[in-house]
Write a protein that holds these residues in place. Structure first.
Motif, PDB file in Angstrom:
ATOM      1  N   ARG A 124      36.971  52.472  50.993  1.00 33.50           N
ATOM      2  CA  ARG A 124      37.993  52.116  49.787  1.00 33.50           C
ATOM      3  C   ARG A 124      37.744  50.884  49.048  1.00 33.50           C
ATOM      4  O   ARG A 124      37.697  50.788  47.972  1.00 33.50           O
ATOM      5  CB  ARG A 124      39.563  52.238  50.480  1.00 33.50           C
ATOM      6  N   ARG A 153      33.918  48.630  39.447  1.00 33.07           N
ATOM      7  CA  ARG A 153      33.847  47.515  38.484  1.00 33.07           C
ATOM      8  C   ARG A 153      32.514  46.900  38.149  1.00 33.07           C
ATOM      9  O   ARG A 153      32.640  45.866  37.634  1.00 33.07           O
ATOM     10  CB  ARG A 153      34.753  46.365  39.111  1.00 33.07           C
ATOM     11  N   ALA A 213      35.907  50.452  45.262  1.00 34.56           N
ATOM     12  CA  ALA A 213      36.683  49.607  44.380  1.00 34.56           C
ATOM     13  C   ALA A 213      35.972  48.611  43.698  1.00 34.56           C
ATOM     14  O   ALA A 213      36.077  48.278  42.690  1.00 34.56           O
ATOM     15  CB  ALA A 213      38.025  49.220  44.648  1.00 34.56           C
ATOM     16  N   ASP A 270      47.615  50.466  44.678  1.00 34.63           N
ATOM     17  CA  ASP A 270      46.714  50.834  45.246  1.00 34.63           C
ATOM     18  C   ASP A 270      46.058  49.420  46.067  1.00 34.63           C
ATOM     19  O   ASP A 270      45.454  48.636  45.140  1.00 34.63           O
ATOM     20  CB  ASP A 270      45.415  51.468  44.642  1.00 34.63           C
ATOM     21  N   GLU A 330      42.214  48.721  45.375  1.00 38.17           N
ATOM     22  CA  GLU A 330      42.061  48.242  43.876  1.00 38.17           C
ATOM     23  C   GLU A 330      42.467  46.858  43.643  1.00 38.17           C
ATOM     24  O   GLU A 330      41.868  46.089  42.865  1.00 38.17           O
ATOM     25  CB  GLU A 330      42.634  49.046  42.924  1.00 38.17           C
ATOM     26  N   ALA A 383      40.266  44.258  44.953  1.00 46.15           N
ATOM     27  CA  ALA A 383      38.845  44.310  44.528  1.00 46.15           C
ATOM     28  C   ALA A 383      38.876  43.771  42.955  1.00 46.15           C
ATOM     29  O   ALA A 383      38.114  43.006  42.533  1.00 46.15           O
ATOM     30  CB  ALA A 383      38.246  45.876  44.208  1.00 46.15           C
ATOM     31  N   GLU A 384      39.776  43.857  42.377  1.00 49.53           N
ATOM     32  CA  GLU A 384      40.144  43.424  41.039  1.00 49.53           C
ATOM     33  C   GLU A 384      40.128  41.828  41.108  1.00 49.53           C
ATOM     34  O   GLU A 384      39.499  41.179  40.503  1.00 49.53           O
ATOM     35  CB  GLU A 384      41.420  43.879  40.521  1.00 49.53           C
TER      36      GLU A 384
END
Length: 305
Positions: A20, A28, A24, A281, A284, A287-288
């Motif tokens: 996951r 990006r 993610a 999430d 997410e 990762a962001e």
């Protein structure tokens, strides 16, 4: 060593979380390679020190996301942390870095640093030897929770009411980490709170409710949604900041007086149980923060996925 333009995701083994995170990050526009910490090597010599990561051709990643360091002998874990330290020395951002992991994994250091920073946490004493631990119990009185210094997921916890309850030294590697037991608000209210902190803000939280005093999800506790705001969330963010963690799972418990106490700060937290009740999430969000705040903010050249 030449610089690579790919992010590195360190994970001990394929699990629910790793794919996951990988998806993610690559969503990006960042290429991301997965490797085990046990596969990395430190290099020294006339050409200068470096780190070898399999599949990277001797080049450095743009940044490193540490999902797990993994179990191992003292020597193996020391080497893996040494690799993380080396990445930092070589200018590669590490998320979470070695110092944050060391502070969180060692519960005695966590308790010490939180207390020094004024973060409310149960009284703790960490001592070598059963005789020293027995003296602490006899002098301070009351009930304590004995925790493995490097334990996780609620394993190895014991409630200690008298010196006679202490296990032999060989069962705890000679170290007794004793944290004051915090009783529930009522006889059947076995619950605590997990707050997930990412990049200096609380993104999700849950209440873990158990049928006995150990309320870890891996010990059978049920997960219930909880607000990611309020006093507990602010305390979690502060605790993660004190320990220098980019992301963390912070465990708290109600103190019986309307406030909260920080029990532990986890620098490599799982979130499968949390994801089942969270409105965001988690992968997410991680990762962001990793891509935007750590990689792109460092203005390192990147390789598009």
């Amino acid at each position: 060593m030449a610089e690579h333009r790919t992010a590195l995701l360190l994970a001990e083994r394929p699990d629910w979380h790793t794919p996951r995170l990988h998806r993610a990050i690559e969503a990006r526009g960042i290429a991301c390679r997965i490797a085990s910490p046990r596969e990395c090597a430190l290099v020294g010599g006339a050409d200068g020190g470096g780190v070898i990561v399999p599949g990277m051709g001797g080049r450095l990643p743009a940044a490193v996301f540490v999902r797990a360091v993994g179990k191992g002998s003292f020597e193996e874990v020391t080497l893996r942390l040494g690799v993380l330290h080396a990445f930092g020395t070589l200018g590669v951002p590490v998320y979470n870095d070695a110092r944050a992991i060391e502070r969180c994994v060692d519960k005695s250091t966590t308790s010490f640093l939180l207390a020094r920073a004024g973060i409310p946490t149960p009284d703790t004493v960490t001592v070598q030897g059963r005789e020293g631990a027995a003296a602490v119990i006899a002098e301070l009185g009351g009930e304590f929770v004995l925790k493995p210094l490097f334990g996780a997921q609620g394993r190895g916890l014991m409630r200690i009411a008298t010196p006679g309850d202490l296990p032999p030294e060989e069962e705890v590697a000679g170290v007794y980490h004793l944290q004051r037991f915090v009783p529930p608000l009522s006889a059947d209210a076995w619950r605590d709170r997990r707050v997930f902190v990412v990049g200096g803000r609380a993104i999700a939280a849950m209440t873990r409710r158990g049928t006995h005093w150990i309320t870890n999800v891996h010990q059978g506790a049920a997960c219930e949604p909880a607000p990611a705001s309020g006093a507990h969330a602010e305390l979690a963010v502060a605790a993660a900041s004190v320990l220098g963690a980019d992301y963390a799972g912070v465990d708290l418990i109600e103190d019986g007086r309307g406030g909260w106490l920080v029990l532990e700060v986890n620098s490599m937290p799982a979130w499968q149980g949390l994801q089942g009740v969270a409105p965001v999430d988690v992968a997410e969000a991680l990762a962001e923060d990793f891509v935007e705040r750590v990689i792109r903010a460092a203005r390192r050249p990147l390789e598009l996925a």
